[in-house]
Design an enzyme around this catalytic site. Sequence first.
Site, PDB file in Angstrom:
ATOM      1  N   LYS A  14      -7.782  -3.884   7.322  1.00 14.58           N
ATOM      2  CA  LYS A  14      -9.178  -3.276   7.570  1.00 14.58           C
ATOM      3  C   LYS A  14      -9.807  -3.912   8.720  1.00 14.58           C
ATOM      4  O   LYS A  14     -10.370  -3.202   9.705  1.00 14.58           O
ATOM      5  CB  LYS A  14     -10.219  -3.361   6.358  1.00 14.58           C
ATOM      6  CG  LYS A  14      -9.745  -2.880   5.139  1.00 14.58           C
ATOM      7  CD  LYS A  14     -10.472  -3.104   3.986  1.00 14.58           C
ATOM      8  CE  LYS A  14      -9.961  -2.177   2.665  1.00 14.58           C
ATOM      9  NZ  LYS A  14     -10.554  -2.603   1.419  1.00 14.58           N
ATOM     10  N   GLN A  58     -13.883  -7.267  -1.162  1.00 14.41           N
ATOM     11  CA  GLN A  58     -12.373  -6.850  -1.747  1.00 14.41           C
ATOM     12  C   GLN A  58     -12.206  -7.152  -3.084  1.00 14.41           C
ATOM     13  O   GLN A  58     -12.495  -8.230  -3.370  1.00 14.41           O
ATOM     14  CB  GLN A  58     -11.318  -7.669  -0.819  1.00 14.41           C
ATOM     15  CG  GLN A  58      -9.897  -6.958  -0.938  1.00 14.41           C
ATOM     16  CD  GLN A  58      -9.838  -5.594  -0.543  1.00 14.41           C
ATOM     17  OE1 GLN A  58     -10.574  -4.993   0.527  1.00 14.41           O
ATOM     18  NE2 GLN A  58      -8.696  -4.683  -1.250  1.00 14.41           N
ATOM     19  N   ASP A  81     -18.310   0.537   0.654  1.00 13.30           N
ATOM     20  CA  ASP A  81     -17.055   1.026  -0.143  1.00 13.30           C
ATOM     21  C   ASP A  81     -17.769   2.141  -1.163  1.00 13.30           C
ATOM     22  O   ASP A  81     -17.046   2.833  -1.878  1.00 13.30           O
ATOM     23  CB  ASP A  81     -16.774  -0.044  -1.085  1.00 13.30           C
ATOM     24  CG  ASP A  81     -15.593  -0.598  -0.616  1.00 13.30           C
ATOM     25  OD1 ASP A  81     -14.630  -0.107  -0.164  1.00 13.30           O
ATOM     26  OD2 ASP A  81     -15.278  -1.842  -0.950  1.00 13.30           O
TER      27      ASP A  81
HETATM   28  N1  GUN Z   1      -9.115  -3.117  -4.198  1.00 13.21           N
HETATM   29  C1  GUN Z   1      -8.512  -1.919  -4.023  1.00 13.21           C
HETATM   30  N2  GUN Z   1      -8.840  -0.803  -3.686  1.00 13.21           N
HETATM   31  C2  GUN Z   1     -10.033  -1.332  -2.959  1.00 13.21           C
HETATM   32  C3  GUN Z   1     -11.228  -0.741  -2.219  1.00 13.21           C
HETATM   33  O1  GUN Z   1     -10.978   0.504  -1.865  1.00 13.21           O
HETATM   34  N3  GUN Z   1     -12.191  -1.396  -1.863  1.00 13.21           N
HETATM   35  C4  GUN Z   1     -12.416  -2.821  -2.168  1.00 13.21           C
HETATM   36  N4  GUN Z   1     -13.329  -3.569  -1.648  1.00 13.21           N
HETATM   37  N5  GUN Z   1     -11.556  -3.334  -2.928  1.00 13.21           N
HETATM   38  C5  GUN Z   1     -10.336  -2.726  -3.185  1.00 13.21           C
END
Ligand code: GUN
Length: 245
Positions: A14, A58, A81
């Site tokens: 990211k 996350q 998100d």
């Molecule tokens: N953990 C697994 N997939 C995701 C996601 O798309 N966003 C976040 N914040 N955590 C995750």
Amino acid sequence: MGNDSASRVYVNNKKKACEVCGIYSEEHALPEETTEEELLALIDCLNARKDINGILVQLPLPKGIDSEKVLLRILPEKDVDAFHPVNVGKIMIGNFDFLPCTPAGVMELIRLTGIEVSGKECVVVGRSNIVGKPQAMLLLHENGTVTICHSRTKNLKEVCRRADILVAAVGKAKFITADMVKDGAIVIDVGMNRDENGKLCGDVDYDAVSSVASAITPVPGGVGPMTIAMLMRNTVKAAEIQKGM
Ligand code: GUN
């Protein structure tokens, strides 16, 4: 927060994508022993900053941290998100600012096949809040006939075989086998697992299913990069909304 190795990879990807897109980003890597109060205080601080347009926590968070409470603390307009209940509710009624990144990426991949979702049999295997449930909603928004399967579903194979569009989001290596897929189906693999040799693989038995499906996504290199692209899109949108553009 904490030491989840998969999270480490996702966060690095990211950050790299932000650099490529020219989006300023900062990482706050909190040690495992951080308290919930400290995490919430950091979110409050980022919520208040005018130079920060998007916040992402996350997942998974370490045991003892209430993820729901943490996600609720992020301002909905900075929730890139789309996990905040306000954003989840807006998606449900079809009047949203952001779409959750993975389901939105899946919809883009389906769009690329040139096949209309409208009227198609869509089967989503998995009912998580992050993928399965919002995925079903996005397919429904495009007028698909949607079935959600889960661990209690009876006749899973038969239900999957009905699908014109099959989305696998179960978290089990090579769970979807060729006998579960209709000839010519579109198969989207959201899984990210390790096989018996420790190699990355999806929820779909790619080699066998690719001889049945008309289109199929690989793991890695299928849905994962799309999730990140959608995160970048949400972040730009968040900035535009906050700047009144
Ligand atoms: N953990 C697994 N997939 C995701 C996601 O798309 N966003 C976040 N914040 N955590 C995750």
